[in-house]
Scaffold this active site. Structure first.
Site, PDB file in Angstrom:
ATOM      1  N   ASN A  45      -3.915   1.521  -0.094  1.00 59.50           N
ATOM      2  CA  ASN A  45      -4.457   2.308  -1.106  1.00 59.50           C
ATOM      3  C   ASN A  45      -5.821   1.746  -1.413  1.00 59.50           C
ATOM      4  O   ASN A  45      -6.843   2.272  -1.615  1.00 59.50           O
ATOM      5  CB  ASN A  45      -3.670   2.464  -2.398  1.00 59.50           C
ATOM      6  CG  ASN A  45      -2.691   3.331  -2.009  1.00 59.50           C
ATOM      7  OD1 ASN A  45      -2.367   4.037  -1.067  1.00 59.50           O
ATOM      8  ND2 ASN A  45      -1.690   3.476  -3.043  1.00 59.50           N
ATOM      9  N   ASP A 251      -4.497   1.376  -8.088  1.00 58.58           N
ATOM     10  CA  ASP A 251      -5.021   0.763  -6.940  1.00 58.58           C
ATOM     11  C   ASP A 251      -6.726   0.965  -6.749  1.00 58.58           C
ATOM     12  O   ASP A 251      -7.445   0.418  -6.566  1.00 58.58           O
ATOM     13  CB  ASP A 251      -4.350   1.172  -5.881  1.00 58.58           C
ATOM     14  CG  ASP A 251      -2.771   0.856  -5.878  1.00 58.58           C
ATOM     15  OD1 ASP A 251      -2.568  -0.059  -6.399  1.00 58.58           O
ATOM     16  OD2 ASP A 251      -1.996   1.720  -5.455  1.00 58.58           O
ATOM     17  N   GLY A 286      -1.564  13.171  -5.065  1.00 57.38           N
ATOM     18  CA  GLY A 286      -1.443  11.960  -4.312  1.00 57.38           C
ATOM     19  C   GLY A 286      -2.086  10.568  -4.407  1.00 57.38           C
ATOM     20  O   GLY A 286      -2.755  10.658  -5.565  1.00 57.38           O
TER      21      GLY A 286
END
Length: 300
Positions: A45, A251, A286
């Site tokens: 990520n 992230d 997502g």
């Protein structure tokens, strides 16, 4: 001259995501949405998030020789990440089981798989990659001894950024290299020992600094973040957005901050930019699919 603005050493997972009206209690079954499979893992990520913003990025990770591993390699290449450090084989690709409620909050269970086979020997073998990177970022979804080896191989002048997630006690050798150590409330309290951690982010940051990191960043979700160094502690506000899914937002924040520190941004400047990146990420479903480009961040 560095070949890479950012090297991410960390995990690569397939995210298996189900939307739920509420999380089940013990012994309870609830119905959820159709299963969605996304490329994820904190290391992968961060690499995708940085590359989307324009950073020259490489990833050192391990995936399985399977469909999930191919999904992850494809996503890295599509984002512009150099996958030269992605090793294949040794175990199945790691998997994260994620439930997302209507508010956008998530709960995650991770099966490490190949991530647990990323070893200190792999770091030593990738020494040229580490030496070629201005900033090196790591997390704790890989073995701690591997992170220790990253610290031991850092070249003079490179900067080390650590998000200790999932949190655990850290050796002094790792803490003293962090510039910054990036934590949320839960991670801060685990590292500080829970009840003795204090009541405010300022308390956590000062106590964490006393453990050895050069700088500390405490992420505060919609409230932004807090930055701390020997010069003092300061709050950095975020941008108000309607959250859809918080998966991967931390992230994206870490990647953006690590990248902006490389060219010389101050910690507060880098955190302010990272907060905008994280805010943009929560407006989409997502993890990697939600990460913004530099143009999208500017428009926020």
């Amino acid at each position: 001259m560095y070949d890479y603005d950012l090297l991410v050493v960390g995990s690569a997972n397939a995210d298996l995501v189900i939307g739920v009206e509420r999380r089940p209690g013990a012994g309870e079954t609830v119905l959820g949405s159709d299963l969605a499979v996304h490329p994820g893992g904190k290391g992968a990520n961060q690499a995708v998030a940085a590359a989307r913003l324009g950073a020259r990025t490489a990833l050192l990770a391990r995936v399985g020789d399977d469909a999930h591993g191919r999904l992850l390699l494809d996503s890295q290449r599509a984002a512009g990440v150099d996958p030269v450090g992605v090793l294949v084989g040794g175990a199945p690709t790691g998997v994260a089981l994620i439930t997302v409620d209507p508010s956008g909050d998530n709960s995650i269970v991770v099966s490490p798989g190949a991530n647990g086979r990323l070893t200190p020997d792999d770091v030593r073998a990738a020494g040229g990659l580490v030496q070629a990177s201005r900033v090196v970022s790591a997390q704790l979804e890989i073995p701690l001894e591997t992170v220790v080896e990253v610290v031991r191989n850092l070249p003079t002048g490179s900067r080390f950024v650590l998000n200790p997630s999932p949190p655990r006690q850290l050796p002094a050798e790792v803490l003293s290299a962090c510039d910054p150590l990036i934590v949320n409330e839960h991670e801060a309290k685990v590292i500080l020992g829970g009840a003795s951690a204090g009541d405010t982010p300022e308390d956590w940051a000062r106590q964490l600094l006393a453990k050895g990191p050069r700088t500390v960043v405490v992420t505060l979700g919609a409230q932004g973040s807090l930055v701390a160094s020997a010069e003092g502690v300061a709050r950095v506000p975020s941008v108000k957005v309607a959250a859809v899914d918080t998966t991967g937002a931390g992230d994206a924040f870490t990647a953006a901050l690590a990248w902006r520190l490389g060219p010389g941004s101050s910690l507060a400047e880098a955190a302010a930019y990272a907060s905008r990146v994280g805010a943009a990420a929560v407006t989409k479903q997502g993890a990697q699919d939600s990460f913004p480009t530099a143009r999208e961040v500017e428009a926020l």
